[in-house]
Scaffold this motif. Structure first.
Motif: not given
Length: 107
Positions: A62-67
């Motif tokens: 999820a954090e990588k998707i937000c990046e």
């Protein structure tokens, strides 16, 4: 749509209830009637794709998707503690991870 991308619920390790498994198979059957190709990926395959980026947990995904897609950043739930239920907003990131897996493997 050009293609329908679904989670493969037939995998033995899936924790989806029978109702969701049945719904998924109905969606797949309907899309075949409409001549829409269906691509299915088990959660293990999604994790495998993201492991190439040294990402191993759903929250890291999820954090990588937000990046990559900063417009989703306001939707990211806080990191889950072991005793907490999964936040409903995590399903957004599960869906995006599924689509990104499709693009990574098929395009």
């Amino acid at each position: 749509p050009e293609v329908l991308v679904l989670e493969d619920c037939s995998e033995d390790s899936t924790r989806r209830c029978e109702r969701i498994k049945h719904l998924s198979s109905q969606i797949e059957a309907h899309s075949k009637l409409q001549k829409i190709p269906v691509m299915k990926y088990p959660s293990s395959r999604i994790k495998e794709v993201f492991s190439f980026f040294d990402i191993h947990t759903k929250h890291q995904i999820a954090e990588k998707i937000c990046e990559w897609l900063p417009e989703l950043a306001p939707r990211i739930p806080p990191k889950r503690k072991p005793w907490m239920s999964e936040d409903r907003r995590m399903s957004i990131f599960d869906a995006v991870a599924l689509v990104l897996t499709y693009y990574y493997l098929e395009e």
